[in-house]
Design a protein around this motif. Structure first.
Motif, short mmCIF file in Angstrom:
data_model
loop_
_atom_site.label_atom_id
_atom_site.label_comp_id
_atom_site.label_asym_id
_atom_site.label_seq_id
_atom_site.Cartn_x
_atom_site.Cartn_y
_atom_site.Cartn_z
N ARG A 163 0.85 -1.19 0.00
CA ARG A 163 0.00 0.00 0.00
C ARG A 163 0.89 1.24 0.00
O ARG A 163 1.54 1.55 1.00
CB ARG A 163 -0.91 0.02 1.23
N HIS A 164 0.92 1.93 -1.12
CA HIS A 164 1.80 3.09 -1.26
C HIS A 164 0.98 4.37 -1.15
O HIS A 164 0.28 4.76 -2.08
CB HIS A 164 2.53 3.03 -2.60
N TRP A 165 1.07 5.02 0.01
CA TRP A 165 0.33 6.26 0.26
C TRP A 165 1.18 7.44 -0.18
O TRP A 165 2.31 7.60 0.29
CB TRP A 165 -0.01 6.38 1.75
N LEU A 166 0.65 8.27 -1.05
CA LEU A 166 1.39 9.43 -1.52
C LEU A 166 1.21 10.59 -0.55
O LEU A 166 0.12 11.13 -0.40
CB LEU A 166 0.91 9.83 -2.92
N GLU A 167 2.29 10.98 0.10
CA GLU A 167 2.32 12.11 1.03
C GLU A 167 3.64 12.85 0.81
O GLU A 167 4.55 12.31 0.18
CB GLU A 167 2.20 11.60 2.48
N PRO A 168 3.76 14.09 1.29
CA PRO A 168 5.01 14.81 1.06
C PRO A 168 6.25 14.04 1.51
O PRO A 168 7.30 14.10 0.87
CB PRO A 168 4.81 16.09 1.88
N GLU A 169 6.11 13.29 2.61
CA GLU A 169 7.26 12.56 3.15
C GLU A 169 7.58 11.29 2.37
O GLU A 169 8.65 10.69 2.56
CB GLU A 169 7.01 12.21 4.63
N THR A 170 6.67 10.83 1.52
CA THR A 170 6.86 9.55 0.85
C THR A 170 7.12 9.69 -0.65
O THR A 170 7.15 8.69 -1.36
CB THR A 170 5.62 8.64 1.04
N ILE A 171 7.28 10.91 -1.13
CA ILE A 171 7.39 11.14 -2.57
C ILE A 171 8.49 10.28 -3.20
O ILE A 171 8.25 9.58 -4.20
CB ILE A 171 7.64 12.63 -2.86
N GLU A 172 9.68 10.31 -2.66
CA GLU A 172 10.79 9.58 -3.26
C GLU A 172 10.55 8.08 -3.21
O GLU A 172 10.83 7.35 -4.18
CB GLU A 172 12.10 9.94 -2.55
N ALA A 173 10.01 7.59 -2.10
CA ALA A 173 9.76 6.16 -1.97
C ALA A 173 8.69 5.69 -2.95
O ALA A 173 8.81 4.61 -3.56
CB ALA A 173 9.35 5.82 -0.54
#
Length: 293
Positions: free
Chosen positions: A134-144
């Motif tokens: 489950r890949h949640w797009l948030e400012p902190e997860t952009i690169e991941a």
């Protein structure tokens, strides 16, 4: 946008759209939201099942809107005892507050909160999409998230379109001091951005009784580069008047940054699905109206 052309496109009767010789992207119609929700759920389930039979991962970009398909989809998964362990989900966008921070999960425009409650929680735990998928797009997860997307092909992009033809949150860019070209929009990637005023007003009208003051003013979104990379793109809308003009532009206009949805015309396997109300247009029913075009 040339208003004379726009008037011509909006004048086409709804029954003439799907087979129109000038149509630039495929279109199918549904009678209403219930039919569309069942169609979305069934087709997604078929793709998930086909990947399971082929013993491969199924990688899909999923929207938080339209949402009516979520209940029939989770019900079908449970009824069929279909494991989603081979499904990898990329959530396409998320709303942010004025400082670019994620919202409380209980906020009505927290996409993560909504999808957790209505897409993940209703599925029996033994059948659920694994947390690691489950890949949640948030400012902190952009690169991941970008790294995960680029690690393999995306099988399907499910979504809707906005009042300005935005796909995910790729809204029409209206900054007079920072204009972009179609090529720049095509290669746009994940970003944090201010939402357009018309997007804020539309969302306030849709869910909050017009209280735009409570609509998140910023968002993080996948770019058109990620959207167009999917092997198959399926966009749906059952929200009527809000989407009618954007649909006509998607069908008949050339590619334009004013309506980002027009870039899907170049995709090899893109299909728009709309309810008849959404595909209709008031101008097509009022030939007696006069405009300065």
């Amino acid at each position: 946008m040339n208003k004379k052309d726009l008037y011509t496109w909006c004048s086409v009767p709804v029954d003439d759209l799907a087979g129109h010789p000038d149509r630039r992207i495929a279109l199918r119609l549904c009678a209403g939201p219930a039919e569309m929700a069942n169609l979305m759920a069934t087709e997604l389930l078929d793709d998930v099942r086909a990947a399971a039979v082929q013993d491969r991962m199924f990688r899909v970009i999923i929207p938080c809107g339209p949402v009516e398909w979520l209940r029939p989809f989770t019900r079908m998964v449970n009824k069929a005892s279909l494991s989603l362990s081979h499904v990898e989900v990329f959530h396409m966008d998320e709303c942010l507050d004025w400082q670019g921070r994620t919202l409380p999960r209980t906020h009505p425009y927290s996409f993560r909160g909504y999808m957790q409650r209505h897409f993940y929680d209703p599925v029996r735990p033994q059948l659920a999409v694994p947390d690691a998928h489950r890949h949640w797009l948030e400012p902190e997860t952009i690169e991941a998230v970008l790294e995960a997307i680029e690690s393999g092909p995306i099988d399907l992009m499910y979504g809707g379109w906005g009042q300005d033809g935005h796909v995910a949150y790729n809204q029409a860019r209206r900054n007079a001091l920072s204009e972009i070209t179609v090529d720049e929009l095509r290669t746009s990637s994940v970003r944090v951005q201010e939402n357009n005023v018309d997007t804020v007003l539309a969302l306030g009208q849709r869910k909050l009784g017009g209280a735009y003051q409570f609509v998140p003013p910023m968002s993080v979104t996948l770019g058109l580069r990620e959207v167009l990379s999917a092997r198959k793109i399926r966009l749906f809308s059952d929200t009527g008047a809000w989407k009618q003009t954007a649909l006509r532009v998607a069908l008949f206009s050339g590619q334009t940054v004013e309506y980002p949805i027009t870039l899907l015309q170049e995709h090899d396997d893109a299909l728009l699905t709309a309810t008849r109300e959404t595909a209709d247009h008031p101008i097509s029913r009022h030939p007696e109206w006069s405009f300065d075009v």
